[in-house]
Scaffold this motif. Sequence first.
Motif, PDB file in Angstrom:
ATOM      1  N   ASP A  48       0.747  -1.222   0.141  1.00 38.48           N
ATOM      2  CA  ASP A  48       0.027   0.008  -0.123  1.00 38.48           C
ATOM      3  C   ASP A  48       0.928   1.252   0.184  1.00 38.48           C
ATOM      4  O   ASP A  48       2.109   1.093   0.212  1.00 38.48           O
ATOM      5  CB  ASP A  48      -0.797   0.082   1.010  1.00 38.48           C
ATOM      6  N   ALA A  49       0.246   2.543   0.026  1.00 44.16           N
ATOM      7  CA  ALA A  49       1.014   3.648  -0.185  1.00 44.16           C
ATOM      8  C   ALA A  49       1.921   4.057   1.054  1.00 44.16           C
ATOM      9  O   ALA A  49       2.567   4.889   1.051  1.00 44.16           O
ATOM     10  CB  ALA A  49       0.006   4.718  -0.675  1.00 44.16           C
ATOM     11  N   SER A  50       1.563   3.443   2.269  1.00 47.75           N
ATOM     12  CA  SER A  50       2.182   3.606   3.334  1.00 47.75           C
ATOM     13  C   SER A  50       3.896   3.332   3.299  1.00 47.75           C
ATOM     14  O   SER A  50       4.367   3.487   4.206  1.00 47.75           O
ATOM     15  CB  SER A  50       1.401   3.449   4.764  1.00 47.75           C
ATOM     16  N   SER A  51       4.038   2.285   2.420  1.00 46.72           N
ATOM     17  CA  SER A  51       5.216   1.571   2.642  1.00 46.72           C
ATOM     18  C   SER A  51       6.527   2.614   2.392  1.00 46.72           C
ATOM     19  O   SER A  51       7.386   2.571   3.188  1.00 46.72           O
ATOM     20  CB  SER A  51       5.400   0.412   1.432  1.00 46.72           C
ATOM     21  N   GLU A  52       6.440   3.425   1.346  1.00 46.36           N
ATOM     22  CA  GLU A  52       7.181   4.453   1.146  1.00 46.36           C
ATOM     23  C   GLU A  52       7.349   5.303   2.442  1.00 46.36           C
ATOM     24  O   GLU A  52       8.728   5.472   2.636  1.00 46.36           O
ATOM     25  CB  GLU A  52       7.179   5.126   0.009  1.00 46.36           C
ATOM     26  N   SER A  53       6.526   5.635   2.984  1.00 42.43           N
ATOM     27  CA  SER A  53       6.657   6.481   3.997  1.00 42.43           C
ATOM     28  C   SER A  53       7.128   5.819   5.367  1.00 42.43           C
ATOM     29  O   SER A  53       7.958   6.653   5.995  1.00 42.43           O
ATOM     30  CB  SER A  53       5.321   7.250   4.319  1.00 42.43           C
ATOM     31  N   LEU A  54       6.939   4.548   5.183  1.00 44.72           N
ATOM     32  CA  LEU A  54       7.560   4.028   6.339  1.00 44.72           C
ATOM     33  C   LEU A  54       8.982   3.986   6.416  1.00 44.72           C
ATOM     34  O   LEU A  54       9.773   4.262   7.355  1.00 44.72           O
ATOM     35  CB  LEU A  54       6.975   2.316   6.627  1.00 44.72           C
ATOM     36  N   GLN A  57      10.704   7.231   7.057  1.00 46.57           N
ATOM     37  CA  GLN A  57      10.690   7.412   8.799  1.00 46.57           C
ATOM     38  C   GLN A  57      11.787   6.582   9.210  1.00 46.57           C
ATOM     39  O   GLN A  57      12.170   7.124  10.143  1.00 46.57           O
ATOM     40  CB  GLN A  57       9.348   7.012   9.183  1.00 46.57           C
TER      41      GLN A  57
END
Length: 217
Positions: A48-54, A57
């Motif tokens: 999902d789209a949160s993978s890159e943000s993780l 971080q």
Amino acid sequence: SMTGANVTWEGENVEAKDGAGTFTSVKLQPKRLTAYIDISKNFLIQTDASSESLIRQDLINAINSKLEATILGEAAGTVTQPKGIFEGVTKTITSFADLCDLESDVEDANVMGECKYIMSNKAKAAFRNMSKSTKSTELVMQNGEIDGTQVFNTSNVTGKNVAFGDFSNLAIGQWGSIDLTVDPYTLATKGMIRLVINAYFDSKVLREGAIVTAKAQ
């Protein structure tokens, strides 16, 4: 950084002397903290789209951890790396009396701010197992404090290092925000995206004697 003003005793009608304090300067220079990570496009399209943000971080967390480990380290300062506050540490704490002497070093420097302890996890364990005296069952460190002074411990302090003092005198300079570049071109033929992170920091103790260091036995 200003030294204390000077005052003198004078006669009834003798002209007062200049009591202005003297100023010294502490120079901070940007030192680059950087890393990159390559991410497969195949990975990104399967999550999902949160993978890159993780991942972003995680890189920022790595920057924070490295900065703390460097500032609370033993390395000498260089043109590319800040000096650690434990550089050249020589004192050894073998008893509660030694800790009292360590605190008196800061008091002799007339440090007026609120003082704390920062130490390694192993130093914390040593003080939790050290008696205040041979005539007492009370331990040096209890309830997260040493004789009423708050203690912070972290794995980013190595060995059995211990620091005591007014940490408002520890200046940390940052130039700009943490810069993150998304590079979709360098590894495009391999179907990968490169994330490059850059941050610029430096740190120094502003006032000599405001923070003192030692090692627990």
